[in-house]
Design an enzyme around this catalytic site. Structure first.
Site, PDB file in Angstrom:
ATOM      1  N   ARG A  12      -2.605  23.097   4.365  1.00  0.00           N
ATOM      2  CA  ARG A  12      -4.037  23.214   4.086  1.00  0.00           C
ATOM      3  C   ARG A  12      -4.815  23.728   5.296  1.00  0.00           C
ATOM      4  O   ARG A  12      -5.911  24.261   5.147  1.00  0.00           O
ATOM      5  CB  ARG A  12      -4.600  21.853   3.666  1.00  0.00           C
ATOM      6  CG  ARG A  12      -4.053  21.327   2.352  1.00  0.00           C
ATOM      7  CD  ARG A  12      -4.637  19.957   2.050  1.00  0.00           C
ATOM      8  NE  ARG A  12      -6.070  20.025   1.880  1.00  0.00           N
ATOM      9  CZ  ARG A  12      -6.681  20.354   0.736  1.00  0.00           C
ATOM     10  NH1 ARG A  12      -5.964  20.629  -0.333  1.00  0.00           N
ATOM     11  NH2 ARG A  12      -7.995  20.410   0.663  1.00  0.00           N
ATOM     12  N   GLU A  47      19.546   3.161   6.572  1.00  0.00           N
ATOM     13  CA  GLU A  47      18.804   2.320   7.517  1.00  0.00           C
ATOM     14  C   GLU A  47      18.163   3.130   8.639  1.00  0.00           C
ATOM     15  O   GLU A  47      17.480   2.575   9.494  1.00  0.00           O
ATOM     16  CB  GLU A  47      19.741   1.265   8.130  1.00  0.00           C
ATOM     17  CG  GLU A  47      20.274   0.254   7.127  1.00  0.00           C
ATOM     18  CD  GLU A  47      19.155  -0.516   6.450  1.00  0.00           C
ATOM     19  OE1 GLU A  47      18.302  -1.066   7.158  1.00  0.00           O
ATOM     20  OE2 GLU A  47      19.135  -0.546   5.203  1.00  0.00           O
ATOM     21  N   ASP A  92     -12.926  19.107   4.330  1.00  0.00           N
ATOM     22  CA  ASP A  92     -12.188  17.993   3.756  1.00  0.00           C
ATOM     23  C   ASP A  92     -12.549  16.687   4.447  1.00  0.00           C
ATOM     24  O   ASP A  92     -13.092  16.671   5.567  1.00  0.00           O
ATOM     25  CB  ASP A  92     -10.676  18.213   3.904  1.00  0.00           C
ATOM     26  CG  ASP A  92     -10.149  19.242   2.922  1.00  0.00           C
ATOM     27  OD1 ASP A  92     -10.847  19.526   1.933  1.00  0.00           O
ATOM     28  OD2 ASP A  92      -9.041  19.757   3.151  1.00  0.00           O
ATOM     29  N   PRO A 118       9.761   5.337   9.897  1.00  0.00           N
ATOM     30  CA  PRO A 118       8.740   4.289   9.955  1.00  0.00           C
ATOM     31  C   PRO A 118       8.375   3.894  11.384  1.00  0.00           C
ATOM     32  O   PRO A 118       7.310   3.316  11.616  1.00  0.00           O
ATOM     33  CB  PRO A 118       9.395   3.110   9.217  1.00  0.00           C
ATOM     34  CG  PRO A 118      10.451   3.717   8.366  1.00  0.00           C
ATOM     35  CD  PRO A 118      10.951   4.906   9.124  1.00  0.00           C
TER      36      PRO A 118
END
Length: 242
Positions: free
Chosen positions: A153, A115, A168, A88
């Site tokens: 992709r 964590e 896209d 994160p």
């Protein structure tokens, strides 16, 4: 392109690699993929990969020794690969970063748990810290799958057409145009006549206009930093005057 995922749950990836574009890319040898169990690099008989954090606090932290050993062993067999920690705290993953990662020979994707990982792992062993969004997942496995899907992709031939990925959403800073299929009328809503005309240039013009307007209505933030082409600027000007 080859992917190696470092995880304590390698079995999560078998279903992912067994379906859709990823499966076809593997069968066509456009990509290679494997998962390595970090526990195999733990030196104790219980294969422990986590421990309590220094300073106290809730949760556990991934130990540095087995993780560092796994990264180093994988790096030796994957020359030229970049090590990516899914976290994160990382840089937000987007289409531009997907293109950047697709340019490398391979990626080592490190899936954190608990964590997080011992901070010392990040100093010399990690090339990229990447987040797929400002929210917290139980582990990095799902984030690794998202990254692999987006990067695959962009591998030439993975989608069956050399320019398929370039059409896209986000490929040119805009959302993709609206799509329609049969039936021509659904619940009193008809397909735009221009798409049935067979006039290729008019269809392309309609698609660009659809792309610009969908971006304006749904993701106006994308337009703030985009260098608009003269045609895109004209479309916005026309709609603002309407």
């Amino acid at each position: 392109m080859f992917f190696t995922v470092l995880t304590i749950f390698p079995e999560m990836f078998d279903p992912f690699w067994s379906h859709g574009i990823i499966r076809r890319a593997l069968e066509a040898k456009k990509i290679e993929a494997s998962a390595v169990n970090i526990r195999e690099f733990a030196e104790d008989r219980h294969q422990v990969t986590d421990d309590r954090p220094f300073g106290g606090g809730s949760g556990m932290v991934m130990k540095p020794e087995p993780l560092a050993a796994a990264i180093r062993a994988t790096s030796q067999t994957m020359q030229g690969a970049k090590a990516v920690l899914l976290t994160p705290q990382g840089r937000i993953f987007d289409q531009q970063m997907a293109r950047e990662l697709a340019s490398y020979e391979g990626l080592i994707l490190i899936c954190g748990r608990y964590e997080g990982v011992d901070e010392r792992i990040c100093h010399d062993l990690i090339d990229y810290e990447i987040s797929i969004g400002d929210y917290v997942l139980t582990g990095g496995e799902l984030a690794a799958m998202v990254l692999m899907d987006a990067v695959t992709r962009l591998i030439p031939g993975a989608l069956g057409g050399e320019d398929a990925a370039e059409k896209d959403s986000f490929s040119d800073g805009l959302l993709e145009h609206a799509h329609y299929t049969r039936p021509r009328i659904f619940e009193a809503q008809a397909v735009p006549e221009v798409l049935l005309s067979g006039h290729h240039q008019e269809i392309e013009n309609w698609r660009l206009e659809s792309s610009v307007m969908r971006t304006l209505l749904k993701r106006p933030d994308l337009l703030q930093n985009k260098d608009l082409t003269p045609q895109e600027s004209q479309i916005l000007k026309k709609w603002r005057q309407a």
